[in-house]
Design an enzyme around this catalytic site. Structure first.
Site, short mmCIF file in Angstrom:
data_model
loop_
_atom_site.label_atom_id
_atom_site.label_comp_id
_atom_site.label_asym_id
_atom_site.label_seq_id
_atom_site.Cartn_x
_atom_site.Cartn_y
_atom_site.Cartn_z
N TYR A 141 -43.51 -2.79 -19.35
CA TYR A 141 -42.95 -1.81 -20.30
C TYR A 141 -42.24 -2.50 -21.46
O TYR A 141 -41.33 -3.31 -21.25
CB TYR A 141 -41.97 -0.90 -19.56
CG TYR A 141 -41.29 0.13 -20.43
CD1 TYR A 141 -41.94 1.31 -20.77
CD2 TYR A 141 -39.99 -0.07 -20.89
CE1 TYR A 141 -41.32 2.27 -21.55
CE2 TYR A 141 -39.35 0.88 -21.67
CZ TYR A 141 -40.02 2.05 -22.00
OH TYR A 141 -39.40 2.99 -22.78
N ASN A 213 -41.18 -9.80 -18.14
CA ASN A 213 -40.43 -8.68 -18.70
C ASN A 213 -39.43 -8.17 -17.66
O ASN A 213 -39.30 -6.99 -17.44
CB ASN A 213 -41.40 -7.56 -19.08
CG ASN A 213 -40.75 -6.44 -19.87
OD1 ASN A 213 -40.09 -6.68 -20.87
ND2 ASN A 213 -40.95 -5.20 -19.42
N SER A 243 -40.46 -5.66 -15.57
CA SER A 243 -41.54 -6.01 -14.64
C SER A 243 -42.09 -7.38 -14.99
O SER A 243 -41.80 -7.94 -16.05
CB SER A 243 -42.67 -4.98 -14.71
OG SER A 243 -42.22 -3.68 -14.41
N SER A 281 -38.65 -2.64 -11.10
CA SER A 281 -39.55 -3.67 -11.59
C SER A 281 -40.91 -3.58 -10.91
O SER A 281 -41.02 -3.40 -9.70
CB SER A 281 -38.93 -5.04 -11.31
OG SER A 281 -39.66 -6.06 -11.94
N GLY A 282 -41.97 -3.71 -11.71
CA GLY A 282 -43.32 -3.85 -11.18
C GLY A 282 -43.65 -5.32 -11.10
O GLY A 282 -44.01 -5.93 -12.11
#
Length: 368
Positions: A141, A213, A243, A281-282
């Protein structure tokens, strides 16, 4: 002037890197990027827009016109993110086509454009057979620095990244899908590193590319030193909201189950710089091998065979993965440039200060 990477600054990273210290050191792998930066367009919400986004494309087999699958494994440490094609990677242990990294709201157009690229690139196979394209598209994102709701990435931007993919050094920091990303509250983005390894008397290469990120400043650790508690300027967040995507590639012959274990080591790699894997977070990791490349199963022989390393030889690859992931994240931060925030407006996402970092690490004996 081009910024210096971690090793150029004297940071004491372990392991022997390849010629470019990039994922492209793995023979045959190409990387292309489209970077969008514009501060004068109209926002989707009617106000002045700021575009800081892009696409990063990874081609496992370059621009070959014959479709070949790459054996692969994936792992999600925290699943607050997207990586398409992973259901089939879990079941079949392979994927076909490129990998593209972009922002959260551009996964759809990236998937659409990459499918078009595959149909054109593998035209004969798609024309003569009932085939389907499930490219790997992953996201993080960038809405703090980029007008993400404006969905500024279009089909041509994705196709440009795919068609321009090449070997050699990979531009880092504010480039491609990493253009609008933030890492440990410093400017983050695209980062890469590689390792030259030897297993059973044979030389192999392992390369990593990250879209970084993630992380809070308090967590930031470089080469074991707690940097975040010391470098406190321009903090941005009350909590972690980002993420990281980690792509690991190698020419070592490995089974899908072995590649999944390598993908899992990406979690250890990101923890070296301090991240525990935040709730928002991914943290999604993919590992693939260019060895044992095969035709599509629909077009291949009934009896299959492959060469693979003994499980007892994997520790060297695990270590190389952890080291290269950690170095890729630091390289992303060191290459990045200061970027004003879009939402909220009026703040600055600063790049990490290399002189201050070197000073702290040299004091700790971690920088030459």
């Amino acid at each position: 002037m081009k910024k210096q990477r971690g090793r150029e600054l004297g940071l004491d990273f372990q392991g022997i890197s390849g010629n470019s210290n990039a994922i492209t050191d793995v023979p045959g792998i190409l990387v292309g990027q489209t970077t969008l930066t514009n501060s004068s367009s109209q926002s989707s919400l009617g106000a002045q827009s700021q575009v800081r986004t892009g696409v990063t494309a990874i081609l496992p087999f370059g621009h070959d016109s014959e479709p070949r699958i790459a054996h692969a494994g994936m792992y999600a440490l925290n699943g607050n993110g997207e990586m398409t094609g992973t259901h089939w990677i879990r079941d079949a242990g392979s994927f076909l086509g490129p990998i593209c990294l972009t922002n959260t709201h551009s996964v759809g157009i990236a998937h659409h454009a990459t499918t078009k690229w595959m149909i054109n690139k593998y035209r004969e196979a798609f024309a003569q057979n009932h085939l389907w394209a499930m490219p790997v598209i992953a996201e993080t994102y960038d809405g703090v620095l980029n007008d993400i709701n404006g969905q500024h990435i279009d089909e041509d931007h994705v196709l440009n990244a795919l068609n321009s993919a090449c070997a050699g050094p990979v531009a880092e920091g504010n480039t491609g899908g990493g253009t609008g990303m933030i890492c440990y509250e410093f400017k983050g983005g695209t980062g890469t590193s590689s390792r030259s390894i030897e297993v059973g008397g044979k030389a192999y290469t392992l390369g990593v590319l990250v879209q970084a990120n993630h992380g809070k400043r308090d967590w930031l650790t470089v080469l074991g030193e707690p940097i975040g508690p010391v470098m406190r300027d321009n903090l941005l967040f009350d909590k972690e909201t980002g993420s990281i995507i980690v792509i690991t590639a190698t020419d070592a012959p490995l089974r899908p189950d072995q590649l999944r274990r390598i993908a899992k080591r990406g979690a250890i790699g990101i923890s070296r710089s301090g991240s525990p894997g935040g709730n928002n977070s991914g943290d999604i990791f993919l590992a693939f091998s260019t060895a044992n490349a095969r035709r599509l199963p629909q077009l291949d022989a009934p009896l299959q065979s492959m060469t693979h390393l003994n499980d007892e030889c994997l520790d060297t690859i695990y270590q190389a993965t952890v080291e290269a992931v950690d170095e890729s994240i630091i390289n992303a931060m060191l290459a990045a440039e200061d970027t004003p925030t879009f939402k909220p407006q009026g703040q600055l996402c600063q790049a990490i200060n290399p002189e201050e970092l070197v000073k702290l690490l040299r004091k700790a004996g971690k920088c030459r």
